[in-house]
Design a protein around this motif. Structure first.
Motif: not given
Length: 306
Positions: A165-168, A171-176, A185-192, A194-198
């Protein structure tokens, strides 16, 4: 080199003299589509792109001439162009419309409509440069008018837990692309995050009703605990989302189909569900799965989004 800046946003952020440059015709192959835009300011600054970099500097020169003359002009590059010293690597032809000091009020409405995910059409009189925003119309030229149709960007609603979930989402965040990751899961949310995902904490096994799902939205589930899936999918299948898919094997797909049937979800709705998701069969790692699923979603978008 950083990301290409949005020409409309850059133009509206600066109230100085500027020119809107737009591709209004393409002959043969082209790096950028009809309707692609770039803005040029009086001091030579540019935002946006109309080619792979081979004509932008020359466009800027013609734009400044149009700005000084105070009226639109059109220039041709590549095939059939009088500028034989400027070649397009693709071998095609580009017609560029230059509009000095475009109507910022109209462009503000265009930007607002796009931000609020409304389909909109920008219409320009090629001789005068007068423009307006419409709610209907197709991209192209007709009787001295040029129109470009803007659809909302594909938006991704990602449900799930764990690296898939966090990797996908990353990926879409990096593509704009606009995106939101919903997870229990809070860890999954925190990982995403940190990369700028909502992100949004998912506290119940259901599809939230306030997500504003529209026909340009893709919903994708990445759960290993498949108990979360049926209630979320039931809600997703009741929306206009153009893509709804869920991670898992064929066996997992069959099980969720049976569960949805038992919940009273109609066959026509169940037939909308993608799975096993992705263009690469049996992807074993999060990165490969993410690329595989994104490719499938974009291919599906290319078939019918209008």
């Amino acid at each position: 080199m950083g990301p290409v800046k949005d020409p409309y946003a850059e133009l509206l952020a600066d109230d100085g003299p500027a020119v809107l440059a737009m591709i209004v015709g393409v002959e043969g192959p082209s790096y950028r589509p009809v309707g692609a835009a770039m803005c040029i300011f009086a001091d030579g600054r540019r935002a946006g792109s109309l080619s792979s970099g081979c004509v932008e500097a020359d466009i800027a020169l013609h734009a400044l001439e149009a700005l000084e003359a105070g009226r639109p002009r059109q220039v041709r590059y590549g095939r059939g162009s009088p500028f034989i010293d400027i070649q397009l690597p693709c071998g095609g032809g580009l017609d560029i419309l230059l509009v000095p000091n475009p109507d910022r009020a109209v462009l503000e409405r265009l930007v607002r409509d796009r931000r609020e995910r409304r389909l909109c059409v920008l219409e320009i009189e090629t001789e005068s440069g007068a423009m307006q925003c419409l709610s209907e119309g197709e991209t192209g030229r007709e009787d001295g008018l040029f129109r470009v149709r803007y659809m909302p960007d594909i938006r991704f609603l990602v449900f799930g837990k764990g690296p898939e979930a966090s990797t996908f989402a990353a990926l879409v965040q990096s593509a704009g692309y606009p995106n939101l990751l919903l997870s229990p899961d809070r860890e999954t949310l925190e990982e995403a995050a940190a990369l700028g995902c909502g992100t949004r904490h998912l506290v119940r096994q259901r599809m939230p009703e306030d997500l504003g799902v529209d026909p340009w939205t893709a919903v994708i589930l990445f759960f290993h605990d498949h108990d979360w899936e049926p209630p979320i999918l039931e809600g997703a299948l009741d929306t206009e989302a153009f893509y709804i898919g869920s991670q898992g094997s064929q066996r997992a797909r069959d099980a969720r189909m049976l569960e949805l049937e038992a919940m009273g979800v109609e066959q026509a709705a169940r037939d909308r569900l993608f799975g096993p998701v992705g263009l690469i069969p049996s992807a074993r790692d999060a990165g490969t799965l993410a690329v595989s699923v994104l490719a499938e979603i974009l291919a599906e978008a290319g078939k019918g989004l209008r």
